[in-house]
Write an enzyme that holds these catalytic residues in place. Structure first.
Site, PDB file in Angstrom:
ATOM      1  N   HIS A  64       0.848  -1.204   0.026  1.00  0.00           N
ATOM      2  CA  HIS A  64       0.006   0.013  -0.031  1.00  0.00           C
ATOM      3  C   HIS A  64       0.894   1.295   0.054  1.00  0.00           C
ATOM      4  O   HIS A  64       1.249   1.670   0.941  1.00  0.00           O
ATOM      5  CB  HIS A  64      -0.876   0.116   0.986  1.00  0.00           C
ATOM      6  CG  HIS A  64      -2.060   0.909   1.025  1.00  0.00           C
ATOM      7  ND1 HIS A  64      -3.232   0.709   1.617  1.00  0.00           N
ATOM      8  CD2 HIS A  64      -2.120   2.355   0.588  1.00  0.00           C
ATOM      9  CE1 HIS A  64      -4.034   1.789   1.306  1.00  0.00           C
ATOM     10  NE2 HIS A  64      -3.329   2.732   0.945  1.00  0.00           N
ATOM     11  N   ARG A  68       2.240   8.972  -6.275  1.00  0.00           N
ATOM     12  CA  ARG A  68       2.087  10.389  -6.870  1.00  0.00           C
ATOM     13  C   ARG A  68       2.167  10.695  -8.102  1.00  0.00           C
ATOM     14  O   ARG A  68       1.712  11.698  -8.706  1.00  0.00           O
ATOM     15  CB  ARG A  68       2.650  11.478  -5.980  1.00  0.00           C
ATOM     16  CG  ARG A  68       2.428  11.220  -4.180  1.00  0.00           C
ATOM     17  CD  ARG A  68       0.731  11.306  -3.836  1.00  0.00           C
ATOM     18  NE  ARG A  68       0.869  11.381  -2.751  1.00  0.00           N
ATOM     19  CZ  ARG A  68      -0.493  11.396  -1.885  1.00  0.00           C
ATOM     20  NH1 ARG A  68      -1.565  10.736  -2.638  1.00  0.00           N
ATOM     21  NH2 ARG A  68      -0.469  11.374  -0.553  1.00  0.00           N
ATOM     22  N   ASN A  98      -4.765   6.422  -7.061  1.00  0.00           N
ATOM     23  CA  ASN A  98      -5.222   7.707  -7.041  1.00  0.00           C
ATOM     24  C   ASN A  98      -4.228   8.872  -7.729  1.00  0.00           C
ATOM     25  O   ASN A  98      -4.102   9.899  -6.835  1.00  0.00           O
ATOM     26  CB  ASN A  98      -5.927   8.111  -5.608  1.00  0.00           C
ATOM     27  CG  ASN A  98      -4.952   8.061  -4.732  1.00  0.00           C
ATOM     28  OD1 ASN A  98      -3.706   7.309  -4.967  1.00  0.00           O
ATOM     29  ND2 ASN A  98      -4.779   8.498  -3.517  1.00  0.00           N
ATOM     30  N   HIS A 183     -10.671   0.821   0.676  1.00  0.00           N
ATOM     31  CA  HIS A 183     -10.625   1.830   1.794  1.00  0.00           C
ATOM     32  C   HIS A 183     -12.164   2.067   2.525  1.00  0.00           C
ATOM     33  O   HIS A 183     -12.742   2.598   1.815  1.00  0.00           O
ATOM     34  CB  HIS A 183     -10.080   3.159   1.068  1.00  0.00           C
ATOM     35  CG  HIS A 183      -9.965   4.318   1.933  1.00  0.00           C
ATOM     36  ND1 HIS A 183      -8.948   5.018   1.893  1.00  0.00           N
ATOM     37  CD2 HIS A 183     -10.794   4.752   2.946  1.00  0.00           C
ATOM     38  CE1 HIS A 183      -8.903   6.111   2.725  1.00  0.00           C
ATOM     39  NE2 HIS A 183      -9.948   5.821   3.383  1.00  0.00           N
ATOM     40  N   HIS A 236      -5.329  -0.675   5.323  1.00  0.00           N
ATOM     41  CA  HIS A 236      -5.269   0.094   6.586  1.00  0.00           C
ATOM     42  C   HIS A 236      -6.350   0.002   7.675  1.00  0.00           C
ATOM     43  O   HIS A 236      -6.829   0.783   8.034  1.00  0.00           O
ATOM     44  CB  HIS A 236      -4.818   1.657   6.363  1.00  0.00           C
ATOM     45  CG  HIS A 236      -5.688   2.219   5.247  1.00  0.00           C
ATOM     46  ND1 HIS A 236      -6.991   2.173   5.194  1.00  0.00           N
ATOM     47  CD2 HIS A 236      -5.430   2.791   4.260  1.00  0.00           C
ATOM     48  CE1 HIS A 236      -7.460   3.011   4.305  1.00  0.00           C
ATOM     49  NE2 HIS A 236      -6.599   3.297   3.365  1.00  0.00           N
ATOM     50  N   ASP A 309       0.803   2.523   3.917  1.00  0.00           N
ATOM     51  CA  ASP A 309      -0.046   3.966   3.378  1.00  0.00           C
ATOM     52  C   ASP A 309       0.683   4.969   3.109  1.00  0.00           C
ATOM     53  O   ASP A 309       0.368   6.157   3.341  1.00  0.00           O
ATOM     54  CB  ASP A 309      -1.168   3.897   4.162  1.00  0.00           C
ATOM     55  CG  ASP A 309      -2.283   4.877   3.491  1.00  0.00           C
ATOM     56  OD1 ASP A 309      -2.089   5.272   2.426  1.00  0.00           O
ATOM     57  OD2 ASP A 309      -3.197   5.334   4.297  1.00  0.00           O
ATOM     58  N   HIS A 313       3.576  14.071   0.734  1.00  0.00           N
ATOM     59  CA  HIS A 313       2.749  15.562   0.798  1.00  0.00           C
ATOM     60  C   HIS A 313       3.920  16.749   0.475  1.00  0.00           C
ATOM     61  O   HIS A 313       4.754  16.634   1.184  1.00  0.00           O
ATOM     62  CB  HIS A 313       1.808  15.915   1.692  1.00  0.00           C
ATOM     63  CG  HIS A 313       0.458  15.082   1.588  1.00  0.00           C
ATOM     64  ND1 HIS A 313      -0.464  15.191   0.367  1.00  0.00           N
ATOM     65  CD2 HIS A 313      -0.157  14.006   2.286  1.00  0.00           C
ATOM     66  CE1 HIS A 313      -1.755  14.210   0.531  1.00  0.00           C
ATOM     67  NE2 HIS A 313      -1.343  13.685   1.834  1.00  0.00           N
TER      68      HIS A 313
HETATM   69 ZN   LIG Z   1      -6.864   4.298   1.974  1.00  0.00          ZN
END
Ligand SMILES: [Zn+2]
Length: 430
Positions: A64, A68, A98, A183, A236, A309, A313
């Site tokens: 996981h 980016r 994502n 999720h 998670h 996870d 950022h």
């Molecule tokens: Zn998630």
């Protein structure tokens, strides 16, 4: 080393959970592949790596990770994310979809794999989106995505909230034997919440997210697994209630698994005191009651994987008011030492701990990694089990700084990481 070369990792404590091995041995690597483990005959031109005093284990598999790229290169790239991985002893990562564009068709899968081949230093396995654009409505083409190289499906970052869509996803996945990773957060219960709901959220005056947002979604999904027979995995997992549901499903023989993240089993909502945005993620840090339940689930074997996870950022996304801050923390470089706290704490053995970060997640993803079996790719980590160090967000190897573990005193230091027999990380000597 040239790819055709020979390496002997000599005299380390070889821990290979899949092969039930924990003993002093040598590991012989030829042409990027594990050739032998034990006391093998060694060709004279073999390069020797002295592993005396170190643990030699299969390279870690993190199922996981958010890399980016494409689309959010200002937060992290495939190059920087895989560099973090290598520094953490992680040799294979499952990359969540994502991105921008979302990994929801074969061309994006191909793009991620191309980028990983050029700029990545560890193995990258794309996870495809369950629904187009992560919108939770229209399923993606699972068959074509698998052919392109996806290893599982998830709308991670978003929840497949519609029960009918989840039912169809599980049915569709079943046809391919594919894994659906949820999720699990009911959006209507998360609402405006930005931390765990409880005494701490009341004291801090922040809107809370009840634990039931997770357990209700997992309960529902398990009923859909019962209906469809699809393979279902909770990403998670953070609450006692959801863990109990997973354990119950497993007792019935349903194909239900879960992972937990190091931050969820080692930190609680108390870390949000001071409105520290580096302690903000989804699902949020929970109560001590939930944390203890996760430790029990890890000890009992209900949990199949420890996954980070990892979510880099940029500073602008975090240097804002708590509730406005982006969700997510980096975790690749602290995965091993924080997980080793489970061993030091007597929760499990070293071999059991490493199993959760090697062959178990590899098996869930259906990838040939996480073992030191002769004939397999030589993905290996060498680490000092006892070396103490202090996590310093300023000295992480990726581009992002958002670790919730800054200042934590840990043990377990990665010395070298090899991917297919190539050294991709060596500890700097200061
Ligand atoms: Zn998630």
């Amino acid at each position: 080393m040239e790819p055709g070369g020979c390496i002997l990792i000599k005299g380390g404590r070889v821990v290979d959970p899949a092969n039930n091995l924990d003993e002093t041995a040598d590991v012989l690597i030829e042409n990027g592949v594990i050739r032998a483990v034990g006391r093998p005959e060694v060709p004279s031109d073999c390069r020797i790596i002295d592993a005396d005093g170190l643990v030699v284990a299969p390279g870690l598999v993190d199922m996981h990770v958010h890399l980016r790229e494409p689309g959010y290169e200002y937060k992290g790239t495939i190059a920087s994310g895989t560099r973090s991985a290598a520094a953490g002893g992680v040799t294979s990562v499952a990359a969540m979809p994502n991105t921008r564009p979302v990994t929801d068709d074969p061309s994006v899968v191909g793009h991620v794999l191309d980028k990983a081949r050029v700029g990545g230093v560890v193995n990258v396995y794309p996870v495809g989106a369950i629904t187009k654009g992560l919108k939770g409505v229209e399923l993606t083409e699972f068959g074509l995505m698998l052919e392109a190289g996806c290893v599982a499906f998830s709308d991670d970052g978003a929840t497949v909230a519609d029960a009918g869509v989840m039912r169809r996803a599980l049915e569709y996945a079943r046809a391919f034997g594919a894994l659906i990773i949820q999720h699990a957060e009911d959006p209507s219960l998360v609402s405006e919440g930005c931390m765990n709901e409880g005494v701490t959220s009341s004291r801090l005056g922040l809107p809370g997210i009840p634990a039931e947002s997770e357990s209700i979604m997992v309960d529902r999904d398990i009923r859909l697994v019962q209906l469809t027979g699809g393979r279902y995995h909770v990403a998670h997992l953070s609450t006692a209630g959801a863990l109990e549901a997973v354990a119950g499903a497993q007792a019935k023989g349903l194909p239900v698994t879960c992972e937990v993240a190091p931050h969820h089993f080692s930190l609680t909502e108390e870390a949000v005191n001071g409105y520290d945005t580096y302690a903000k993620m989804a699902p949020p840090l929970r109560s001590e009651f939930d944390r203890k339940a996760l430790l029990e689930g890890l000890a009992r074997g209900t949990v199949s994987a420890i996954a980070t996870d990892h979510a880099p950022h940029d500073e602008d996304s975090k240097k804002v008011e708590f509730c406005c801050a982006a969700n997510g923390v980096v975790g690749l470089e602290t995965l091993l030492p924080v997980s080793l706290e489970l061993v030091a704490g007597g929760i499990m053995t070293l071999s059991q701990c490493l199993a959760l970060m090697t062959w178990k997640p590899a098996r869930l993803l259906g990838i040939q990694r996480g073992v030191l079996t002769p004939g397999f790719p030589a993905d290996v980590v060498l680490f000092d089990l006892m070396e103490a160090w202090q996590v310093d967000s300023g000295r992480l190897h990726g581009s992002a700084r958002n670790t919730p573990f800054h200042g934590r005193k840990v043990r377990g230091r990665v010395k070298k990481t090899l991917v297919s027999g190539k050294i991709v990380f060596e500890e700097e000597k200061y």
